[in-house]
Design a protein around this motif. Structure first.
Motif, PDB file in Angstrom:
ATOM      1  N   LEU A 179      25.701  15.027  21.502  1.00  0.00           N
ATOM      2  CA  LEU A 179      26.989  15.204  20.837  1.00  0.00           C
ATOM      3  C   LEU A 179      28.023  14.375  21.558  1.00  0.00           C
ATOM      4  N   GLN A 180      28.738  13.556  20.800  1.00  0.00           N
ATOM      5  CA  GLN A 180      29.760  12.690  21.375  1.00  0.00           C
ATOM      6  C   GLN A 180      31.150  13.179  20.967  1.00  0.00           C
ATOM      7  N   LEU A 181      32.073  13.140  21.941  1.00  0.00           N
ATOM      8  CA  LEU A 181      33.452  13.571  21.700  1.00  0.00           C
ATOM      9  C   LEU A 181      34.398  12.403  21.942  1.00  0.00           C
ATOM     10  N   ASP A 206      16.983   5.502  19.312  1.00  0.00           N
ATOM     11  CA  ASP A 206      15.552   5.316  19.565  1.00  0.00           C
ATOM     12  C   ASP A 206      15.293   4.969  21.044  1.00  0.00           C
ATOM     13  N   ILE A 207      16.117   5.531  21.933  1.00  0.00           N
ATOM     14  CA  ILE A 207      16.046   5.202  23.366  1.00  0.00           C
ATOM     15  C   ILE A 207      14.647   5.429  23.970  1.00  0.00           C
ATOM     16  N   PRO A 208      14.024   6.613  23.770  1.00  0.00           N
ATOM     17  CA  PRO A 208      12.706   6.811  24.392  1.00  0.00           C
ATOM     18  C   PRO A 208      11.653   5.827  23.864  1.00  0.00           C
ATOM     19  N   LEU A 215      22.247   6.147  15.185  1.00  0.00           N
ATOM     20  CA  LEU A 215      22.865   6.726  13.998  1.00  0.00           C
ATOM     21  C   LEU A 215      23.878   7.755  14.455  1.00  0.00           C
ATOM     22  N   ARG A 216      24.870   7.979  13.618  1.00  0.00           N
ATOM     23  CA  ARG A 216      25.889   9.001  13.871  1.00  0.00           C
ATOM     24  C   ARG A 216      25.926   9.913  12.660  1.00  0.00           C
ATOM     25  N   LEU A 217      26.104  11.190  12.916  1.00  0.00           N
ATOM     26  CA  LEU A 217      26.351  12.152  11.849  1.00  0.00           C
ATOM     27  C   LEU A 217      27.629  12.869  12.246  1.00  0.00           C
ATOM     28  N   TRP A 250      27.516  -5.308  17.741  1.00  0.00           N
ATOM     29  CA  TRP A 250      28.642  -4.887  18.582  1.00  0.00           C
ATOM     30  C   TRP A 250      29.232  -3.616  17.989  1.00  0.00           C
ATOM     31  N   HIS A 251      29.494  -2.626  18.845  1.00  0.00           N
ATOM     32  CA  HIS A 251      30.094  -1.398  18.305  1.00  0.00           C
ATOM     33  C   HIS A 251      31.044  -0.756  19.304  1.00  0.00           C
ATOM     34  N   ASP A 252      32.182  -0.319  18.784  1.00  0.00           N
ATOM     35  CA  ASP A 252      33.130   0.483  19.550  1.00  0.00           C
ATOM     36  C   ASP A 252      33.620   1.588  18.634  1.00  0.00           C
ATOM     37  N   HIS A 253      34.157   2.649  19.253  1.00  0.00           N
ATOM     38  CA  HIS A 253      34.719   3.747  18.483  1.00  0.00           C
ATOM     39  C   HIS A 253      36.151   3.953  18.937  1.00  0.00           C
ATOM     40  N   GLY A 254      37.016   4.367  18.026  1.00  0.00           N
ATOM     41  CA  GLY A 254      38.403   4.631  18.401  1.00  0.00           C
ATOM     42  C   GLY A 254      38.904   5.851  17.649  1.00  0.00           C
ATOM     43  N   GLU A 294      32.189   5.507  29.263  1.00  0.00           N
ATOM     44  CA  GLU A 294      31.691   4.533  28.273  1.00  0.00           C
ATOM     45  C   GLU A 294      31.334   5.248  26.978  1.00  0.00           C
ATOM     46  N   ARG A 295      30.506   6.309  27.077  1.00  0.00           N
ATOM     47  CA  ARG A 295      30.290   7.202  25.936  1.00  0.00           C
ATOM     48  C   ARG A 295      30.270   8.620  26.493  1.00  0.00           C
ATOM     49  N   ARG A 296      31.190   9.485  25.986  1.00  0.00           N
ATOM     50  CA  ARG A 296      31.214  10.864  26.486  1.00  0.00           C
ATOM     51  C   ARG A 296      30.296  11.696  25.605  1.00  0.00           C
ATOM     52  N   LEU A 320      27.156  13.731  16.011  1.00  0.00           N
ATOM     53  CA  LEU A 320      25.806  13.744  16.566  1.00  0.00           C
ATOM     54  C   LEU A 320      25.328  12.298  16.652  1.00  0.00           C
ATOM     55  N   ASP A 321      24.876  11.893  17.833  1.00  0.00           N
ATOM     56  CA  ASP A 321      24.266  10.578  18.007  1.00  0.00           C
ATOM     57  C   ASP A 321      22.755  10.723  17.998  1.00  0.00           C
ATOM     58  N   GLY A 322      22.064   9.810  17.323  1.00  0.00           N
ATOM     59  CA  GLY A 322      20.603   9.732  17.414  1.00  0.00           C
ATOM     60  C   GLY A 322      20.237   8.301  17.753  1.00  0.00           C
ATOM     61  N   SER A 349      33.557  -1.539  23.415  1.00  0.00           N
ATOM     62  CA  SER A 349      32.551  -2.272  22.646  1.00  0.00           C
ATOM     63  C   SER A 349      31.389  -2.742  23.525  1.00  0.00           C
ATOM     64  N   HIS A 350      30.210  -2.538  23.014  1.00  0.00           N
ATOM     65  CA  HIS A 350      28.998  -3.059  23.658  1.00  0.00           C
ATOM     66  C   HIS A 350      27.923  -3.219  22.596  1.00  0.00           C
ATOM     67  N   ARG A 351      26.800  -3.779  23.009  1.00  0.00           N
ATOM     68  CA  ARG A 351      25.666  -3.835  22.075  1.00  0.00           C
ATOM     69  C   ARG A 351      24.371  -3.736  22.863  1.00  0.00           C
ATOM     70  N   HIS A 352      23.332  -3.287  22.177  1.00  0.00           N
ATOM     71  CA  HIS A 352      22.037  -3.094  22.832  1.00  0.00           C
ATOM     72  C   HIS A 352      20.934  -3.131  21.789  1.00  0.00           C
ATOM     73  N   THR A 353      19.711  -3.279  22.274  1.00  0.00           N
ATOM     74  CA  THR A 353      18.591  -3.352  21.326  1.00  0.00           C
ATOM     75  C   THR A 353      18.271  -1.983  20.724  1.00  0.00           C
TER      76      THR A 353
HETATM   77  C1  1HN Z   1      25.675   4.409  22.743  1.00  0.00           C
HETATM   78  O1  1HN Z   1      25.961   3.106  22.651  1.00  0.00           O
HETATM   79  C2  1HN Z   1      26.385   5.333  21.991  1.00  0.00           C
HETATM   80  O2  1HN Z   1      27.644   3.688  20.886  1.00  0.00           O
HETATM   81  C3  1HN Z   1      26.081   6.670  22.074  1.00  0.00           C
HETATM   82  O3  1HN Z   1      28.249   5.709  20.663  1.00  0.00           O
HETATM   83  C4  1HN Z   1      25.084   7.124  22.906  1.00  0.00           C
HETATM   84  C5  1HN Z   1      23.393   6.654  24.536  1.00  0.00           C
HETATM   85  C6  1HN Z   1      22.715   5.776  25.310  1.00  0.00           C
HETATM   86  C7  1HN Z   1      22.969   4.440  25.248  1.00  0.00           C
HETATM   87  C8  1HN Z   1      23.942   3.949  24.389  1.00  0.00           C
HETATM   88  C9  1HN Z   1      27.493   4.864  21.120  1.00  0.00           C
HETATM   89  C10 1HN Z   1      24.373   6.220  23.675  1.00  0.00           C
HETATM   90  C11 1HN Z   1      24.659   4.849  23.598  1.00  0.00           C
END
Ligand code: 1HN
Length: 349
Positions: free
Chosen positions: A96-98, A166-168, A115-117, A148-152, A71-73, A162-164, A107-111
């Motif tokens: 770090l996402q690859l 506010d999960i905690p 941010l991405r850098l 809603w967000h997806d990456h391709g 879902e997210r690597r 870099l993903d940041g 695509s998914h969404r959440h509360t």
């Molecule tokens: C998420 O939705 C992303 O959209 C990245 O790229 C990291 C970590 C926990 C929960 C959702 C993304 C995430 C995430």
């Protein structure tokens, strides 16, 4: 008679605590000073990662699992003092996402807000509520709560960012909701650049009223623009003795932070800059974008180069310096503390 031997008192107290413990009660006086410290004492450690050390692991993860299955690597930066909690500070998660060529992160969404850098590679896009934006190194991109967000990655290079999130913070508040979109990719409903056209030119649609609390309608702050601004600002006479040339990213419609829970800054440290010590009550995650430099606290120091990530917890005095020139991005929960009237800073001479 009140007095009794201290030994007896101690053992009587312990027996008392054990008895009331069975009723899920505990005495305040044993914990009062740690509950209400004179000043913040974060359990988090100051820590940093060199990109060169982490990148091979990320590429290895790329061979072990696909972006769709994962879902997210992402490899999570875990604070060594908070192992197992998937967080880098008490409020923020970072990783770090690859995304490899040809991959899609569905695509998914959440509360939780993200941010991405962008750190490496070109040719991937991220989509936010039906608008795609091409990700280029240094771009600061936001995914506001419940969008809603997806990456391709239709390109031919691995793309890393870099993903940041506010999960905690949201975990602490028990305010997490999430859902998956029925398809991998969300339909594209607006042309690329639409948000920046409508909100990025010191203009906004005539009838636009920003929500009282909300994210920026701009979701890509391109590095080309940020860098040009930093260059021009650095030609001005004044350098802040603590921050160098420091700027914060804005929601252009309100002047507030781009995300209600996360504020982000960028600093240009001019050649030979030796920053004076500074501390604030927000816990900050840094990522170097260009050049190299060094961060020092009283008992820790870290030499950083481009793409290295490091963190300084609340109220730890730190100094930034750079021998040549460096650009440093950072983010924290500062807008949350400010909204609650809690944020403090100290500029140390
Ligand atoms: C998420 O939705 C992303 O959209 C990245 O790229 C990291 C970590 C926990 C929960 C959702 C993304 C995430 C995430």
């Amino acid at each position: 008679m009140l007095s009794s031997a201290p030994g007896n008192t101690q053992s009587e107290r312990q027996a008392f605590y054990a008895r009331i413990g069975a009723s899920h009660l505990t005495p305040l006086w044993e914990v009062l000073h740690s509950l209400v410290p004179q000043s913040p004492r974060s359990p988090c450690a100051t820590v940093g990662w060199h990109y060169d050390e982490v990148r091979p692991y990320l590429m290895e993860a790329g061979r072990l699992i696909g972006a769709k299955e994962a879902e997210r690597r992402v490899l999570i930066f875990e604070n060594p003092a908070l192992r197992g909690h998937s967080c880098l500070t008490q409020t923020l998660y970072a990783g770090l996402q690859l995304l490899l060529p040809g991959e899609v992160a569905p695509s998914h969404r959440h509360t939780q807000s993200a941010l991405r850098l962008v750190l490496e590679g070109e040719g991937a896009y991220t989509a936010v509520d039906g608008e795609r934006t091409v990700m280029r190194p240094g771009d600061f991109i936001i995914t506001p709560s419940m969008t809603w967000h997806d990456h391709g990655n239709p390109g031919d290079q691995p793309v890393v960012w870099l993903d940041g999130l506010d999960i905690p913070l949201l975990r602490f508040l028990d305010a997490g909701f999430a859902e998956k979109y029925p398809d991998d990719t969300h339909p594209v409903t607006r042309p690329e650049g639409d948000a920046n056209a409508r909100f990025g030119g010191n203009l906004a649609p005539m009838d636009y009223t920003p929500p009282r609390v909300g994210a920026s309608p701009i979701f890509n702050y391109p590095y080309a623009q940020t860098r040009e601004t930093l260059t021009k600002v650095s030609r001005g006479a004044s350098v802040d003795p603590h921050h160098g040339h420091g700027l914060r990213f804005l929601n252009p419609t309100t002047g507030a932070a781009p995300i209600p829970t996360i504020g982000a800054c960028v600093q240009l440290l001019p050649p030979g800059f030796k920053g004076r010590p500074y501390r604030a009550t927000d816990s900050r995650i840094f990522c170097c974008l260009e050049g190299e430099g060094r961060i020092d606290t009283d008992d820790w120091s870290f030499e950083f180069a481009a793409r290295d990530v490091f963190t300084v917890p609340s109220w730890i005095a730190h100094r930034l310096s750079s021998p040549s020139e460096a650009v440093v991005f950072s983010f924290s929960e500062r807008p949350v503390q400010q909204a609650l009237g809690l944020w403090r800073e100290e500029r140390i001479a």
